[in-house]
Design a protein around this motif. Structure first.
Motif, short mmCIF file in Angstrom:
data_model
loop_
_atom_site.label_atom_id
_atom_site.label_comp_id
_atom_site.label_asym_id
_atom_site.label_seq_id
_atom_site.Cartn_x
_atom_site.Cartn_y
_atom_site.Cartn_z
N VAL A 34 0.83 -1.20 0.00
CA VAL A 34 0.00 0.00 0.00
C VAL A 34 0.87 1.26 0.00
O VAL A 34 1.86 1.34 0.74
CB VAL A 34 -0.92 0.03 1.25
CG1 VAL A 34 -1.82 1.25 1.23
CG2 VAL A 34 -1.73 -1.25 1.34
N ALA A 35 0.51 2.22 -0.81
CA ALA A 35 1.18 3.52 -0.82
C ALA A 35 0.28 4.57 -0.19
O ALA A 35 -0.92 4.63 -0.49
CB ALA A 35 1.52 3.94 -2.25
N LEU A 36 0.84 5.39 0.69
CA LEU A 36 0.16 6.56 1.23
C LEU A 36 0.70 7.77 0.48
O LEU A 36 1.92 8.02 0.49
CB LEU A 36 0.42 6.71 2.73
CG LEU A 36 0.02 5.54 3.63
CD1 LEU A 36 0.37 5.85 5.09
CD2 LEU A 36 -1.46 5.23 3.49
N VAL A 37 -0.18 8.51 -0.17
CA VAL A 37 0.25 9.66 -0.97
C VAL A 37 -0.56 10.89 -0.59
O VAL A 37 -1.62 10.80 0.04
CB VAL A 37 0.10 9.38 -2.49
CG1 VAL A 37 0.89 8.14 -2.90
CG2 VAL A 37 -1.37 9.22 -2.87
N GLY A 38 -0.06 12.04 -1.01
CA GLY A 38 -0.73 13.31 -0.75
C GLY A 38 0.28 14.43 -0.68
O GLY A 38 1.50 14.21 -0.75
N ARG A 39 -0.21 15.63 -0.54
CA ARG A 39 0.67 16.80 -0.48
C ARG A 39 1.43 16.83 0.84
O ARG A 39 1.06 16.17 1.82
CB ARG A 39 -0.14 18.08 -0.67
CG ARG A 39 -0.86 18.14 -2.00
CD ARG A 39 -1.78 19.33 -2.12
NE ARG A 39 -1.05 20.59 -2.31
CZ ARG A 39 -1.62 21.74 -2.59
NH1 ARG A 39 -2.95 21.81 -2.70
NH2 ARG A 39 -0.91 22.83 -2.75
N ASN A 40 2.51 17.62 0.87
CA ASN A 40 3.28 17.77 2.11
C ASN A 40 2.37 18.27 3.23
O ASN A 40 1.54 19.17 3.04
CB ASN A 40 4.42 18.77 1.91
CG ASN A 40 5.49 18.24 0.98
OD1 ASN A 40 5.56 17.04 0.72
ND2 ASN A 40 6.33 19.14 0.49
N GLY A 41 2.52 17.65 4.40
CA GLY A 41 1.74 18.07 5.56
C GLY A 41 0.35 17.49 5.64
O GLY A 41 -0.43 17.90 6.52
N CYS A 42 0.02 16.54 4.76
CA CYS A 42 -1.34 15.99 4.77
C CYS A 42 -1.53 14.89 5.81
O CYS A 42 -2.65 14.41 6.00
CB CYS A 42 -1.70 15.45 3.38
SG CYS A 42 -0.83 13.92 2.94
#
Length: 265
Positions: A34-42
C-alpha cells in the motif's frame, strides 16, 4: 476472513494544536503493498507512526492484529513491524554490520546481542539488501543511496512480516530511487510481506504498489488500485495540479503527468 494487520477507525490527531488527521479510517490486510500519498503536511507520516504505535490518536483507535498499537510493548511491536524512518540518527564510528545487527534486538535482547554480535539473520539481511560488501564500512561514510539500502537491511534484520516505509526515496537520485523501490517490491513478493509506504512520487506509487491511499484535508480522499484511483481528478483535488494520466506501454502501469499548478483562490 483473515484478520487485518492494521485497522484505523475514525482516527483524529493534532500536532502543535493543528489538526492533521480528522476521521481517517483504513484497513490493511496481510500481504498488501500500500502507498500513502498526498501533499506535504497531509498526515502521511503521522498515519504511519500511528500504525506503528509510536503515537497515540487523539480520538479513534489504531489496531495491530486486533490490539491497540500504542498500548503494546515496543519490543512486542518490533517483533511484528519494522519501520524504516526517513533518516538515521548520527552514529559516529558505527559500521554497517554493527548497525544492521541492531535489528535483532527485539528477538534477542541485550544479553543475546552481547553473546552473538554477528549472526546469520543479520548477514542474510545485508545480502538481501545488496549491501554485504559494505559491512565493514562506517555508516557515516556512505552515500545517500547506500544509506537507504543499509536502513532497509536494518529493517529486514528484524525479520518481521510487516514493513512500514517513511519516504524511502527521499534525497535519492532517480537511479537509486528505482533500485530501492524495486528491491522492496521484490522482497514483498518473495517473503509475502505486508508493506505500507509513504511515497512522495505518485508515479512510484502507481508502479510499485497495488493500492494507493490518498490523503487530503485530514481524511482519505481516495483508496483503491492505481488504475482506478490515479485520475486527473485526483491530481486536481489532492495535489492541486492540472494533469493527464496515461498507461505506460512498457510497464503497463498508469503514469501521472503533471502539466501545471491549479490557481488557488
Amino acid at each position: 476472513m483473515t484478520q487485518p494487520v492494521f485497522v484505523a477507525e475514525e482516527v483524529r490527531y493534532r500536532y502543535r494544536d493543528q489538526p492533521v488527521l480528522d476521521g481517517v479510517s483504513l484497513v490493511v490486510r496481510p500481504g498488501e503493498c500500500v502507498a500513502l500519498v498526498g501533499r506535504n503536511g497531509c498526515g502521511k507520516s503521522t498515519l504511519l507512526r500511528l500504525l506503528a504505535g509510536l503515537d497515540r490518536p487523539e480520538r479513534g483507535r489504531v489496531l495491530l492484529h486486533g490490539r491497540p498499537a500504542h498500548a503494546m510493548r515496543r519490543r512486542d511491536v518490533a517483533r511484528q513491524v519494522a519501520v524504516l524512518h526517513q533518516q538515521l540518527p548520527p552514529m559516529p564510528g558505527m559500521t554497517v554490520r554493527q548497525l544492521v545487527a541492531q535489528g535483532r534486538y527485539p528477538h534477542r535482547g541485550p544479553l543475546g546481542m552481547l553473546w552473538r554480535p554477528d549472526d546469520a539473520e543479520s548477514s542474510g539481511a545485508l545480502h538481501a539488501a545488496g549491501v554485504a560488501g559494505l559491512a565493514g564500512r562506517r555508516v557515516d561514510t556512505l552515500s545517500g543511496g547506500e544509506r537507504q539500502r543499509v536502513r532497509l537491511a536494518l529493517a529486514l534484520a528484524q525479520q518481521t512480516p510487516v514493513l512500514l516505509l517513511d519516504e524511502p526515496t527521499t534525497f535519492l537520485d532517480v537511479r537509486h530511487q528505482l533500485e530501492v523501490l524495486s528491491l522492496v517490491r521484490r522482497l514483498h513478493g518473495e517473503r509475502g510481506l505486508t508493506v505500507v509506504a509513504v511515497l512522495h512520487e505518485l508515479d512510484h506509487a502507481a508502479r510499485f504498489t497495488d493500492r494507493v491511499v490518498a490523503l487530503a484535508g485530514g481524511r482519505v480522499a481516495a483508496d483503491g488500485p492505481p488504475a482506478e484511483v490515479v485520475t486527473p481528478s485526483l491530481l486536481a483535488e489532492v495535489f492541486g495540479v492540472r494533469g493527464r494520466v496515461v498507461t505506460d506501454a512498457h510497464t503497463g502501469a498508469v503514469r501521472a503527468l503533471a502539466d501545471s499548478p491549479l490557481e488557488t483562490t
